[in-house]
Design an enzyme around this catalytic site. Sequence first.
Site, PDB file in Angstrom:
ATOM      1  N   CYS A   1      -1.563   9.114   3.948  1.00  0.00           N
ATOM      2  CA  CYS A   1      -1.540   8.743   2.532  1.00  0.00           C
ATOM      3  C   CYS A   1      -2.827   9.187   1.853  1.00  0.00           C
ATOM      4  O   CYS A   1      -2.861   9.469   0.671  1.00  0.00           O
ATOM      5  CB  CYS A   1      -1.358   7.244   2.397  1.00  0.00           C
ATOM      6  SG  CYS A   1      -2.545   6.336   3.361  1.00  0.00           S
TER       7      CYS A   1
ATOM      8  N   GLU B   1       0.889  -1.175   0.000  1.00  0.00           N
ATOM      9  CA  GLU B   1       0.000   0.000   0.000  1.00  0.00           C
ATOM     10  C   GLU B   1       0.914   1.207   0.000  1.00  0.00           C
ATOM     11  O   GLU B   1       1.758   1.341   0.881  1.00  0.00           O
ATOM     12  CB  GLU B   1      -0.893   0.010   1.242  1.00  0.00           C
ATOM     13  CG  GLU B   1      -1.892  -1.124   1.315  1.00  0.00           C
ATOM     14  CD  GLU B   1      -2.911  -1.107   0.187  1.00  0.00           C
ATOM     15  OE1 GLU B   1      -3.103  -0.049  -0.432  1.00  0.00           O
ATOM     16  OE2 GLU B   1      -3.484  -2.174  -0.096  1.00  0.00           O
TER      17      GLU B   1
HETATM   18  P1  NAD Z   1       8.824   4.836   3.714  1.00  0.00           P
HETATM   19  O1  NAD Z   1       8.559   4.243   2.402  1.00  0.00           O
HETATM   20  O2  NAD Z   1       9.959   5.775   3.818  1.00  0.00           O
HETATM   21  O3  NAD Z   1       9.072   3.708   4.802  1.00  0.00           O
HETATM   22  C1  NAD Z   1       8.161   2.666   5.029  1.00  0.00           C
HETATM   23  C2  NAD Z   1       8.894   1.498   5.660  1.00  0.00           C
HETATM   24  O4  NAD Z   1       9.789   0.964   4.698  1.00  0.00           O
HETATM   25  C3  NAD Z   1       9.729   1.892   6.855  1.00  0.00           C
HETATM   26  O5  NAD Z   1       9.640   0.876   7.816  1.00  0.00           O
HETATM   27  C4  NAD Z   1      11.131   1.952   6.276  1.00  0.00           C
HETATM   28  O6  NAD Z   1      12.127   1.718   7.225  1.00  0.00           O
HETATM   29  C5  NAD Z   1      11.078   0.825   5.262  1.00  0.00           C
HETATM   30  N1  NAD Z   1      12.067   0.938   4.187  1.00  0.00           N
HETATM   31  C6  NAD Z   1      12.718   2.030   3.732  1.00  0.00           C
HETATM   32  N2  NAD Z   1      13.535   1.703   2.730  1.00  0.00           N
HETATM   33  C7  NAD Z   1      13.395   0.381   2.514  1.00  0.00           C
HETATM   34  C8  NAD Z   1      13.964  -0.548   1.588  1.00  0.00           C
HETATM   35  N3  NAD Z   1      14.836  -0.166   0.677  1.00  0.00           N
HETATM   36  N4  NAD Z   1      13.573  -1.817   1.646  1.00  0.00           N
HETATM   37  C9  NAD Z   1      12.670  -2.227   2.539  1.00  0.00           C
HETATM   38  N5  NAD Z   1      12.116  -1.405   3.443  1.00  0.00           N
HETATM   39  C10 NAD Z   1      12.473  -0.114   3.434  1.00  0.00           C
HETATM   40  O7  NAD Z   1       7.461   5.540   4.177  1.00  0.00           O
HETATM   41  P2  NAD Z   1       7.144   6.352   5.494  1.00  0.00           P
HETATM   42  O8  NAD Z   1       7.817   7.676   5.435  1.00  0.00           O
HETATM   43  O9  NAD Z   1       7.356   5.528   6.714  1.00  0.00           O
HETATM   44  O10 NAD Z   1       5.574   6.559   5.337  1.00  0.00           O
HETATM   45  C11 NAD Z   1       5.048   7.523   4.502  1.00  0.00           C
HETATM   46  C12 NAD Z   1       4.638   6.933   3.176  1.00  0.00           C
HETATM   47  O11 NAD Z   1       3.758   5.845   3.394  1.00  0.00           O
HETATM   48  C13 NAD Z   1       3.875   7.895   2.314  1.00  0.00           C
HETATM   49  O12 NAD Z   1       4.279   7.739   0.982  1.00  0.00           O
HETATM   50  C14 NAD Z   1       2.448   7.457   2.493  1.00  0.00           C
HETATM   51  O13 NAD Z   1       1.601   7.833   1.447  1.00  0.00           O
HETATM   52  C15 NAD Z   1       2.587   5.994   2.611  1.00  0.00           C
HETATM   53  N6  NAD Z   1       1.466   5.390   3.317  1.00  0.00           N
HETATM   54  C16 NAD Z   1       0.590   4.658   2.587  1.00  0.00           C
HETATM   55  C17 NAD Z   1      -0.514   4.099   3.201  1.00  0.00           C
HETATM   56  C18 NAD Z   1      -1.522   3.311   2.426  1.00  0.00           C
HETATM   57  O14 NAD Z   1      -2.317   2.613   3.036  1.00  0.00           O
HETATM   58  N7  NAD Z   1      -1.523   3.367   1.129  1.00  0.00           N
HETATM   59  C19 NAD Z   1      -0.694   4.284   4.564  1.00  0.00           C
HETATM   60  C20 NAD Z   1       0.254   5.015   5.282  1.00  0.00           C
HETATM   61  C21 NAD Z   1       1.331   5.559   4.643  1.00  0.00           C
END
Ligand code: NAD
Length: 979
Positions: free
Chosen positions: A772, A738
């Site tokens: 999001c 997501e």
């Molecule tokens: P992010 O993508 O920076 O991080 C999400 C998770 O991924 C964290 O735990 C991070 O440590 C991990 N991560 C980072 N790099 C990685 C890699 N290379 N491989 C594997 N894991 C990795 O996002 P964020 O800043 O924590 O959250 C904000 C984002 O999440 C926004 O883009 C938002 O729109 C999205 N979001 C989406 C939903 C949805 O349901 N669609 C809900 C909440 C947040």
Amino acid sequence: MNENNTEQVTQKIGREIFENLHREEPHFWEAQWWERQTIEWLMNDADTKSRILRFIDVFPALRSDKAVAKHLGEYLPEKTDRLPPGLLVGKAVMESALYTPKAVAAATSLATRKIAGRFIAGSTLDETGEAVKTILARGTGYTLDLLGEATLSDKEADIYASRYIELVKHLAASRGDGDQRVNVSLKLSSLTPRFDPASPEDACSEAIRRIKPILKTAMATNASVNIDMEHFDIRDLTLKVFYTLLKDNDLEGWDGLGIVAQAYLADARESLEETLDMIEQSGRHVTVRLVKGAYWDREVVVSDQRGWPVPVHTVKANTDVAYENLSRMLIERSDIVTSAIASHNIRSIAKAIAISREVGAPQERFEVQMLYGMGDPIKKALVEMGIRVREYAPFGETIPGMAYLVRRMLENSSNESFLRRSFVEEAPPEIMLEDPAVKAKSRARPADQNKEVAEIFVNEPEPSFHKTKTRLAIDEAIERAPKTFGQRYNLLIDGNRIDTKELFASTNPSAPSQLIGEICKASKADAGKAIDSAAKAFGHWSRLGAARRREILSRAADIIRTRKFELAALQMFEVGKTRREAIGDVDEAIDHIEFYSRVGVELAEKKETQKLLGETNLGTYRPRGAGAIISPWNFPLAILAGMTTGALSAGNTVVIKPASNSAVTGALFVDILSEAGVPPGVVNFLPGPGEEIGQALVQNRKTSFVMFTGSWGVGASIMEKAAMNTGQRNGFTKVIAEMGGKNAIIIDESADLDEAVAGVVSSAFGFGGQKCSACSRVIVLKEVYNSFIARLVPAVESLIVDSPLYPQTSFGPLVDFAAKRKSESYIATGKEEAETLFIGDVKKSEGHFVGPAIFGDVPPLSKIATEEIFGPVLSLIRANSVSHAITIANSALYALTCGIYSRTPSSVQKFINQVEAGNVYVNRKITGAIVGRQPFGGFKHSGPGSAKAGSPELVKELMIPQSITENIVRHGFSPDLDS
Ligand code: NAD
């Protein structure tokens, strides 16, 4: 006198009123004719009634003749002769050779304004002055209520308050000798955009700051000011303001204050007792208006949506009984109050008069109040009987007045309406005067009707900030929270807590020097061990059975429920959520757990796919194995708990990689699962940098699935890496992702701007836009572009950006320094790409605060209109038509949420058919999806579009569907034929 005698006197007075009614047929220039016609039109079938009311509701917003004709055609497409005359003429013109939009609009406008004019006493001070003279000439008094749009900003609140001062002065200046005192009624929610029960102290002081000058003007001119009651969740806040004013020394010696009691509320008696006590203690004289209550529909709808107990009586007769009991309570205290019996029900009025005679209430301490334009024959009869009568007369422009009008019409035409039954259906007096207690008893609800069945999933109720208990609970939790800060949180692998040399810190974004916790940092080797542990635990956990798993997970939900405020307070410190957002997140976590654990049980059952002789065909789902849960920080508990327990309920085991910014919340959740009885190895906890640990988990050959929620960039790289991870036992790694959003709200010319502005502000700036689902683009049709901005900008200016610990804060800091820098850089870009409409300045010595920013006339393909910012930055885009607006909305790479504010049925339909978004909303905010109610998730860059959170599909995607076919025929014998 006993109740029997009171009943006899009531009947006698009731009959006297009925006999005195002037029943001659009214002429069409008389209010009564219109009133009766209106009720008759609205007694059409429910569908036509709703269409007429909806048309009248949208009519004032329509800016062109063409728009009026179009809407009339859309709302009332079929031929019917049961329409208000103007609408009928409008329709006839439309269907005739004379058709021009101008002619239709003129006829319709005349009709609508005519109806409005019967219930609204005028739109200017002069017109109102005239209406007052007419009311006084009838021998009745008045109280004027200034109609207004919803107050969305401080600017609007200031204007509203000054209009009241002007009104009181104007009426006082034009008051003739011997005329009754000037009397006005007002609503406190109009005096501040933040009349919020979650913040009673501030809300109360803001309301008092603006009401005091009005009251002092009233005091100086010997006028009266009545504080009206609105909906239940601000009832106690309204009383708090009233009680404060009772004690105000500046108002010493003035007896013009009034308040309202609502008989339809189940706790009305306790509330009125308290009010009377407070009045007595103050030593003042006050008018208390007793009403049945005007927000019944809203109370029932809101309590249903928020999971609160219904605060009102659901049987009308129970309200009528309560009304009579409260009348007695009130009239018996005529030593300290004037009782204002506000009702159109002759029975209720007769009973109150009987009580007043019985207790010997002085004549000047008793009056009947009725609405302007309604029940005029009753008013006349009462005046002739020497009873004091006051008319409640709203005045103001037609546009804001329409909401009032629709409510009044609804009330008049409801099946239970006294006026409808008495004047239109002409029910006989003996029926209309019946003691309501008889019906109240016979129509009581069966006791078990409200019984909840534990098996059915029920959403966690929304926090009830109007209750002191809730406010105290969160305040105490906030105070206690820091006592736990600074602890070290270990990895958890195979049930063992593992300390590491390397640590990272989780800090408070409002005060970055405050450490929330130190978190052990996992290595790549730990990632391997954690997946091994989850893979080892899989056999036992998957065989345990869905019912047993549900038991354990429900226990976890219970623990979270009992620690709700503690977990919410932690989020306020760890990621900067306001109390409302933080509790909402914990509630959503509970919902996820309860929901998925039930789905797990359902899916585990084998179900017959098709009935066939000689063969059984069953479908079932099997768990996938060990997987990685990679979560974001912005819903620290809700998303983490949802993804984890979705996987666990299916029988899978997991390694959790929490977001670093919310790792302490993650650690507490893992502890709760262990406490609930999740066996060692089933859930492993592996905090650390995403690029290192997240990646190691994704690329591990034992990882059967990855559940990821986060940004598109990371999600896309996970999908790519997982696709290459083919050497593992299950063949490939399933990814559920997501991701981000660039969500839009469309505002068309028929939108209700009260609702649209509030919905946009909440969707765009709730949690500083760090959702999001947040709205970051508003696409406004050119016809309303300027009027929308005129209300949006002051509303955003009125937001309070501060520490989330303060109850009044609209939104707090962004999560970290990088997020702050990112938003600031988009604001700099916005200044170059578009017109700056507003940039909020936050004066804070520390913390990652960024004020709200709004840009206008933003080019649809500019950077700020296409890239996910994840901060409080809003782009306004101008569109030529609804189709154009939908094209712009769909031009984003993302497709998560999208909304429209429109009261044009064809535009709403076009939007629903053409919009590209996973969650589509009409006439409401676009954030705050509820588990089970609005399954959540998008497509395009927002996700693969299959496993929506809060739906059974999510658990299905975490399982492998299997179809089992067995040939049951043995040598010509088929057991299913034998039975
Ligand atoms: P992010 O993508 O920076 O991080 C999400 C998770 O991924 C964290 O735990 C991070 O440590 C991990 N991560 C980072 N790099 C990685 C890699 N290379 N491989 C594997 N894991 C990795 O996002 P964020 O800043 O924590 O959250 C904000 C984002 O999440 C926004 O883009 C938002 O729109 C999205 N979001 C989406 C939903 C949805 O349901 N669609 C809900 C909440 C947040």
